[in-house]
Design a protein around this motif. Structure first.
Motif, PDB file in Angstrom:
ATOM      1  N   PRO A 129       0.806  -1.227   0.000  1.00 21.43           N
ATOM      2  CA  PRO A 129       0.000   0.000   0.000  1.00 21.43           C
ATOM      3  C   PRO A 129       0.836   1.273   0.000  1.00 21.43           C
ATOM      4  O   PRO A 129       0.371   2.319  -0.465  1.00 21.43           O
ATOM      5  CB  PRO A 129      -0.810  -0.118   1.299  1.00 21.43           C
ATOM      6  N   GLU A 130       2.080   1.204   0.505  1.00 17.15           N
ATOM      7  CA  GLU A 130       2.932   2.395   0.571  1.00 17.15           C
ATOM      8  C   GLU A 130       3.767   2.604  -0.696  1.00 17.15           C
ATOM      9  O   GLU A 130       4.540   3.565  -0.775  1.00 17.15           O
ATOM     10  CB  GLU A 130       3.862   2.278   1.780  1.00 17.15           C
ATOM     11  N   SER A 131       3.624   1.724  -1.664  1.00 16.02           N
ATOM     12  CA  SER A 131       4.485   1.799  -2.848  1.00 16.02           C
ATOM     13  C   SER A 131       4.104   2.913  -3.798  1.00 16.02           C
ATOM     14  O   SER A 131       4.912   3.344  -4.632  1.00 16.02           O
ATOM     15  CB  SER A 131       4.442   0.464  -3.601  1.00 16.02           C
ATOM     16  N   GLY A 132       2.855   3.381  -3.715  1.00 17.60           N
ATOM     17  CA  GLY A 132       2.390   4.399  -4.646  1.00 17.60           C
ATOM     18  C   GLY A 132       1.912   3.844  -5.973  1.00 17.60           C
ATOM     19  O   GLY A 132       1.493   4.601  -6.847  1.00 17.60           O
ATOM     20  N   LEU A 133       1.959   2.527  -6.132  1.00 16.44           N
ATOM     21  CA  LEU A 133       1.517   1.927  -7.394  1.00 16.44           C
ATOM     22  C   LEU A 133       0.022   2.126  -7.603  1.00 16.44           C
ATOM     23  O   LEU A 133      -0.439   2.313  -8.722  1.00 16.44           O
ATOM     24  CB  LEU A 133       1.864   0.431  -7.405  1.00 16.44           C
ATOM     25  N   VAL A 134      -0.727   2.055  -6.528  1.00  9.87           N
ATOM     26  CA  VAL A 134      -2.155   2.353  -6.566  1.00  9.87           C
ATOM     27  C   VAL A 134      -2.441   3.396  -5.483  1.00  9.87           C
ATOM     28  O   VAL A 134      -1.733   3.484  -4.487  1.00  9.87           O
ATOM     29  CB  VAL A 134      -3.016   1.097  -6.339  1.00  9.87           C
ATOM     30  N   GLU A 135      -3.490   4.177  -5.690  1.00  6.43           N
ATOM     31  CA  GLU A 135      -3.773   5.289  -4.786  1.00  6.43           C
ATOM     32  C   GLU A 135      -4.300   4.819  -3.430  1.00  6.43           C
ATOM     33  O   GLU A 135      -4.078   5.486  -2.414  1.00  6.43           O
ATOM     34  CB  GLU A 135      -4.785   6.231  -5.438  1.00  6.43           C
ATOM     35  N   SER A 136      -5.006   3.694  -3.419  1.00  5.04           N
ATOM     36  CA  SER A 136      -5.644   3.242  -2.189  1.00  5.04           C
ATOM     37  C   SER A 136      -5.977   1.760  -2.319  1.00  5.04           C
ATOM     38  O   SER A 136      -5.908   1.177  -3.410  1.00  5.04           O
ATOM     39  CB  SER A 136      -6.930   4.025  -1.924  1.00  5.04           C
ATOM     40  N   GLU A 137      -6.349   1.153  -1.196  1.00  6.99           N
ATOM     41  CA  GLU A 137      -6.791  -0.238  -1.229  1.00  6.99           C
ATOM     42  C   GLU A 137      -8.048  -0.377  -2.081  1.00  6.99           C
ATOM     43  O   GLU A 137      -8.225  -1.362  -2.791  1.00  6.99           O
ATOM     44  CB  GLU A 137      -7.055  -0.734   0.197  1.00  6.99           C
ATOM     45  N   GLU A 138      -8.896   0.626  -2.040  1.00  7.71           N
ATOM     46  CA  GLU A 138     -10.119   0.591  -2.851  1.00  7.71           C
ATOM     47  C   GLU A 138      -9.769   0.585  -4.337  1.00  7.71           C
ATOM     48  O   GLU A 138     -10.383  -0.130  -5.133  1.00  7.71           O
ATOM     49  CB  GLU A 138     -11.024   1.788  -2.518  1.00  7.71           C
ATOM     50  N   ALA A 139      -8.771   1.403  -4.708  1.00  7.29           N
ATOM     51  CA  ALA A 139      -8.343   1.442  -6.113  1.00  7.29           C
ATOM     52  C   ALA A 139      -7.740   0.106  -6.527  1.00  7.29           C
ATOM     53  O   ALA A 139      -7.943  -0.360  -7.661  1.00  7.29           O
ATOM     54  CB  ALA A 139      -7.341   2.579  -6.320  1.00  7.29           C
ATOM     55  N   ARG A 140      -6.987  -0.517  -5.625  1.00  7.64           N
ATOM     56  CA  ARG A 140      -6.390  -1.821  -5.932  1.00  7.64           C
ATOM     57  C   ARG A 140      -7.481  -2.863  -6.173  1.00  7.64           C
ATOM     58  O   ARG A 140      -7.443  -3.618  -7.148  1.00  7.64           O
ATOM     59  CB  ARG A 140      -5.489  -2.262  -4.776  1.00  7.64           C
ATOM     60  N   ARG A 141      -8.459  -2.875  -5.286  1.00  9.51           N
ATOM     61  CA  ARG A 141      -9.561  -3.833  -5.451  1.00  9.51           C
ATOM     62  C   ARG A 141     -10.306  -3.598  -6.755  1.00  9.51           C
ATOM     63  O   ARG A 141     -10.696  -4.546  -7.445  1.00  9.51           O
ATOM     64  CB  ARG A 141     -10.526  -3.737  -4.269  1.00  9.51           C
ATOM     65  N   ALA A 142     -10.510  -2.332  -7.094  1.00  4.82           N
ATOM     66  CA  ALA A 142     -11.231  -2.022  -8.331  1.00  4.82           C
ATOM     67  C   ALA A 142     -10.489  -2.570  -9.549  1.00  4.82           C
ATOM     68  O   ALA A 142     -11.114  -3.130 -10.468  1.00  4.82           O
ATOM     69  CB  ALA A 142     -11.417  -0.506  -8.449  1.00  4.82           C
TER      70      ALA A 142
END
Length: 416
Positions: A187-200
């Motif tokens: 989550p701290e890598s900056g690859l995705v903005e948030s956990e919600e964005a990752r799930r999406a």
């Protein structure tokens, strides 16, 4: 002295002076900075079965020596892979079952469904295809100009192979790379903005693959992973989340680990010029070099198990329900089992003696495909280029699970 050496010296001083109970080898920043080695060295010497009580994902045991890791990995009855192979537990509202995080009998039948894709006769058929693609990738590299080896070679070759295994739409194959990165992103890598964005994004992956599933299930069975899952007796009735879980397993396992080892081979040979010279002088050392790189790189740093009962390991009593983390990256540097473990040594005796593929029922199903891709890319490299030079420091992934690279600047001075 390089910045990397300075950082490692500082890490060594800290690792050997801090209280043992404060050592947290799962800190992803240790892996990003490549400074985890002295922490593992101290744990192997002083506390090889180590309990970390304060951690964001709860207490966990670290198993850091080769033989102890083998004892855990080959005893699936006492050390279950459910519910997760990473330190974090799955969230109740986003569970992704996958066969690597299952126990027999369900694990066995699901694994058996997809394992024919990497059977020897299939690998034999794939070899000329992989070789043609590897050659085309290398022939299109710039000469005398700096480029990112990760993006131009490691990602490209492994994504092409993965797209073939899935029979995935060719022009959209880099979606597989993105989903692989997102699935394992810190989550701290900056690859995705948030956990919600990752799930999406992962749900987009599921939706895309549902389209492929619906296509393949209405066709005669074919020799690709989606067709195998769609027609397999133990997998054809999976719900969407179990389908997505197994897809992520196959995407990450079929791409991420091999691409990071390909990059690791370039870095290791540049850091050990005598070994690179030996390889250039004797191409027959390629298979041995491949195995040594897989040990040296250890592309997945750990796997987690859960104790199913109270059990002794070393001089510790592990309680039922405890998390047990097998640090393959540490076991592969165990001085008591592996001679000169910190050396990159392509003529190493018993070079296949390493933990990178795991052992027992969860041993990597695609290990021979990984070795084949590495062997081919190096046969094609050595046929074209006198050498490949690393021109800057690698940028490593922020993760204590995927031990990999975001980028590696390189240059090819000339062709043969």
């Amino acid at each position: 002295m390089s910045d990397g050496a300075v950082h490692l010296d500082e890490a060594r001083e800290k690792a050997w002076s801090m209280p043992l109970d404060q050592i947290n080898p799962a800190d992803p920043y240790l892996f990003r900075d490549n400074t985890m080695w002295p922490y593992f060295e101290r744990l192997r010497k002083e506390n090889p079965v180590h309990l970390q009580t304060e951690h964001q994902f709860g207490p966990y045991w670290s198993v850091t020596k080769y033989n102890d890791i083998m004892a855990v990995d080959t005893n699936h009855e006492a050390f279950s892979s459910q519910p997760s192979i990473t330190i974090a537990d799955p969230k109740d509202d986003f569970r992704l079952p996958m066969f690597i995080a299952m126990d027999p009998p369900k694990h066995d039948v699901q694994r058996k469904t997809v394992s024919p894709i990497v059977a020897p006769f299939n690998l034999q058929a794939m070899e000329p295809v992989i070789r043609e693609r590897a050659g085309a990738i290398l022939d299109n590299l710039p000469i005398g100009e700096e480029f990112d080896w990760v993006d131009k070679v490691s990602v490209e070759l492994t994504t092409m192979t993965l797209a073939t295994l899935f029979d995935f739409p060719w022009e959209e194959r880099r979606k597989l790379t993105r989903w692989s990165d997102v699935a394992t992103a810190n989550p701290e890598s900056g690859l995705v903005e948030s956990e919600e964005a990752r799930r999406a994004e992962l749900l987009e992956c599921a939706e895309y693959f549902m389209g492929l599933w619906n296509q393949r299930v209405n066709e005669p069975p074919r020799n690709d992973l989606i067709s195998m899952l769609a027609h397999g007796e133990s997998t054809r009735n999976m719900d969407r989340m179990e389908y997505l879980g197994n897809l992520i397993l196959l995407i990450v396992g079929g791409n991420d680990t091999t691409r990071n080892t390909i990059t690791g081979s370039i870095l290791a040979l540049n850091e050990n010029r005598d070994q690179y010279d030996k390889l250039k002088a004797d191409h027959g050392l390629i298979p041995s070099m491949v195995s040594e790189t897989i040990r040296w790189q250890t592309p997945l740093a750990h796997m987690r198990r859960n104790a199913t009962r109270d059990i002794a390991l070393g001089d510790k009593l592990i309680r039922k329900g405890d998390k047990v983390v097998m640090w393959y990256v540490s076991g592969n540097r165990d001085e008591e089992v592996i001679d000169r473990p910190n050396d990159y040594w392509i003529e190493r005796p018993r070079v296949r003696q390493h933990l990178s593929f795991g052992f027992g029922i969860h041993r990597c199903v695609g290990n021979r495909l990984a070795e084949l891709q590495l062997k081919i890319i190096w046969e094609e490299i050595l046929a074209r280029f006198p050498e490949i030079q690393v021109t800057g420091a690698p940028r490593r992934v922020l993760s204590s699970f995927v031990k990999g690279y975001e980028s590696l600047p390189t240059v090819i001075p000339k062709r043969l």
